[in-house]
Design a protein around this motif. Structure first.
Motif, PDB file in Angstrom:
ATOM      1  N   ARG A 176       0.842  -1.089   0.010  1.00 43.77           N
ATOM      2  CA  ARG A 176      -0.027  -0.075  -0.015  1.00 43.77           C
ATOM      3  C   ARG A 176       0.731   1.231  -0.001  1.00 43.77           C
ATOM      4  NH1 ARG A 176      -4.160  -0.553   4.906  1.00 43.77           N
ATOM      5  NH2 ARG A 176      -2.386  -1.088   5.946  1.00 43.77           N
ATOM      6  N   PRO A 177       0.486   2.385  -0.637  1.00 41.59           N
ATOM      7  CA  PRO A 177       1.261   3.568  -0.571  1.00 41.59           C
ATOM      8  C   PRO A 177       1.181   4.161   0.705  1.00 41.59           C
ATOM      9  CG  PRO A 177      -0.741   3.508  -2.400  1.00 41.59           C
ATOM     10  CD  PRO A 177      -1.010   2.308  -1.622  1.00 41.59           C
ATOM     11  N   VAL A 178       2.146   5.093   1.081  1.00 39.12           N
ATOM     12  CA  VAL A 178       2.266   5.530   2.300  1.00 39.12           C
ATOM     13  C   VAL A 178       2.439   7.218   2.249  1.00 39.12           C
ATOM     14  CG1 VAL A 178       3.739   5.893   4.293  1.00 39.12           C
ATOM     15  CG2 VAL A 178       3.591   3.609   3.419  1.00 39.12           C
ATOM     16  N   ILE A 179       1.718   7.907   3.144  1.00 31.44           N
ATOM     17  CA  ILE A 179       1.784   9.293   3.063  1.00 31.44           C
ATOM     18  C   ILE A 179       2.678   9.589   4.365  1.00 31.44           C
ATOM     19  CG2 ILE A 179       0.699  11.455   3.543  1.00 31.44           C
ATOM     20  CD1 ILE A 179      -1.540  10.568   1.835  1.00 31.44           C
ATOM     21  N   VAL A 180       3.788  10.732   4.074  1.00 29.69           N
ATOM     22  CA  VAL A 180       4.728  11.023   5.134  1.00 29.69           C
ATOM     23  C   VAL A 180       4.582  12.337   5.089  1.00 29.69           C
ATOM     24  CG1 VAL A 180       7.188  10.917   5.766  1.00 29.69           C
ATOM     25  CG2 VAL A 180       6.225   8.817   4.527  1.00 29.69           C
ATOM     26  N   ILE A 181       4.411  12.682   6.541  1.00 29.03           N
ATOM     27  CA  ILE A 181       4.492  14.038   6.698  1.00 29.03           C
ATOM     28  C   ILE A 181       5.609  14.550   7.530  1.00 29.03           C
ATOM     29  CG2 ILE A 181       3.283  16.228   7.760  1.00 29.03           C
ATOM     30  CD1 ILE A 181       0.597  14.735   7.473  1.00 29.03           C
ATOM     31  N   PHE A 182       6.341  15.442   7.031  1.00 29.67           N
ATOM     32  CA  PHE A 182       7.645  15.783   7.772  1.00 29.67           C
ATOM     33  C   PHE A 182       7.605  17.125   8.586  1.00 29.67           C
ATOM     34  CE2 PHE A 182       8.760  13.626   3.695  1.00 29.67           C
ATOM     35  CZ  PHE A 182       9.832  12.652   4.190  1.00 29.67           C
ATOM     36  N   VAL A 183       8.468  16.884   9.401  1.00 27.09           N
ATOM     37  CA  VAL A 183       8.469  18.266  10.613  1.00 27.09           C
ATOM     38  C   VAL A 183       8.800  19.531   9.961  1.00 27.09           C
ATOM     39  CG1 VAL A 183       9.372  19.117  12.833  1.00 27.09           C
ATOM     40  CG2 VAL A 183       8.717  16.356  12.329  1.00 27.09           C
ATOM     41  N   ARG A 184       9.849  19.252   8.885  1.00 25.20           N
ATOM     42  CA  ARG A 184      10.651  20.425   8.195  1.00 25.20           C
ATOM     43  C   ARG A 184      10.250  20.336   6.866  1.00 25.20           C
ATOM     44  NH1 ARG A 184      16.212  21.661   8.661  1.00 25.20           N
ATOM     45  NH2 ARG A 184      16.108  19.636   7.415  1.00 25.20           N
ATOM     46  N   ARG A 185       9.709  21.322   6.355  1.00 18.47           N
ATOM     47  CA  ARG A 185       9.223  21.559   4.729  1.00 18.47           C
ATOM     48  C   ARG A 185      10.657  21.198   4.060  1.00 18.47           C
ATOM     49  NH1 ARG A 185       6.308  26.516   2.751  1.00 18.47           N
ATOM     50  NH2 ARG A 185       4.875  24.932   2.940  1.00 18.47           N
ATOM     51  N   GLN A 186      12.037  21.629   4.572  1.00 25.55           N
ATOM     52  CA  GLN A 186      13.239  21.377   3.626  1.00 25.55           C
ATOM     53  C   GLN A 186      13.412  19.873   3.497  1.00 25.55           C
ATOM     54  OE1 GLN A 186      14.734  23.883   2.433  1.00 25.55           O
ATOM     55  NE2 GLN A 186      15.960  22.177   1.372  1.00 25.55           N
ATOM     56  N   THR A 187      13.003  19.119   4.548  1.00 25.90           N
ATOM     57  CA  THR A 187      13.450  17.692   4.570  1.00 25.90           C
ATOM     58  C   THR A 187      12.584  16.989   3.061  1.00 25.90           C
ATOM     59  OG1 THR A 187      13.686  17.453   6.718  1.00 25.90           O
ATOM     60  CG2 THR A 187      13.156  15.412   5.483  1.00 25.90           C
ATOM     61  N   LYS A 188      11.073  17.624   3.001  1.00 25.93           N
ATOM     62  CA  LYS A 188      10.646  17.053   2.034  1.00 25.93           C
ATOM     63  C   LYS A 188      11.041  17.575   0.548  1.00 25.93           C
ATOM     64  CE  LYS A 188       6.550  18.777  -0.314  1.00 25.93           C
ATOM     65  NZ  LYS A 188       5.154  19.864  -0.033  1.00 25.93           N
ATOM     66  N   ILE A 189      11.541  19.004   0.522  1.00 23.34           N
ATOM     67  CA  ILE A 189      12.021  19.510  -0.547  1.00 23.34           C
ATOM     68  C   ILE A 189      13.177  18.677  -1.111  1.00 23.34           C
ATOM     69  CG2 ILE A 189      13.095  21.406  -1.467  1.00 23.34           C
ATOM     70  CD1 ILE A 189      10.883  23.297   0.100  1.00 23.34           C
ATOM     71  N   ASP A 190      14.219  18.209  -0.048  1.00 22.20           N
ATOM     72  CA  ASP A 190      15.392  17.602  -0.298  1.00 22.20           C
ATOM     73  C   ASP A 190      14.934  16.370  -1.181  1.00 22.20           C
ATOM     74  OD1 ASP A 190      16.815  19.742   0.619  1.00 22.20           O
ATOM     75  OD2 ASP A 190      17.039  18.839   2.681  1.00 22.20           O
ATOM     76  N   ILE A 191      13.878  15.396  -0.450  1.00 27.05           N
ATOM     77  CA  ILE A 191      13.669  14.136  -0.975  1.00 27.05           C
ATOM     78  C   ILE A 191      13.019  14.462  -2.487  1.00 27.05           C
ATOM     79  CG2 ILE A 191      11.851  12.284  -0.615  1.00 27.05           C
ATOM     80  CD1 ILE A 191      12.485  12.715   2.473  1.00 27.05           C
ATOM     81  N   LEU A 192      12.161  15.416  -2.472  1.00 26.09           N
ATOM     82  CA  LEU A 192      11.591  15.524  -3.744  1.00 26.09           C
ATOM     83  C   LEU A 192      12.700  15.666  -4.917  1.00 26.09           C
ATOM     84  CD1 LEU A 192       8.187  17.293  -3.129  1.00 26.09           C
ATOM     85  CD2 LEU A 192       8.432  14.917  -3.907  1.00 26.09           C
TER      86      LEU A 192
END
Length: 100
Positions: free
Chosen positions: A23-39
């Motif tokens: 199943r797909p997973v949604i992950v919400i990060f504490v910091r936006r920068q972490t999400k940007i780095d992963i994307l």
């Protein structure tokens, strides 16, 4: 890229449980920068069976899909970043934000 557990705010699995399926997973990060780095590093996952996408609103998902499917001869590629839709057109090879 390593992610420490305290960078993750919360995670959710999507859909109902089915044996022998992933199943797909949604992950919400504490910091936006972490999400940007992963994307920005999603290209590193090519061929691994791992897919990283933004969770878009229904309207943005439809716009992104329509850009990809309705104009395949004119659009080189399309993507989303920070909730905004972009397309690279073959004619001018310049990324353009798609506004709807």
């Amino acid at each position: 890229m390593s992610i420490v557990p305290n960078e993750i705010g919360i995670t959710h699995r999507l859909g109902q449980f089915k044996p022998n399926s992933i199943r797909p997973v949604i992950v919400i990060f504490v910091r936006r920068q972490t999400k940007i780095d992963i994307l920005r590093k999603t290209k590193l996952f090519n061929g691994s069976g791992i897919f990283v996408n933004e969770d878009l609103t229904k309207l943005n998902a439809e716009v992104l899909a329509s850009v990809r499917l309705k104009h395949p001869s004119a659009v080189e590629k399309s993507w989303s970043f920070e909730g905004k839709i972009f397309a690279l057109f073959k004619e001018n090879q310049h990324a353009t934000q798609i506004k709807h």
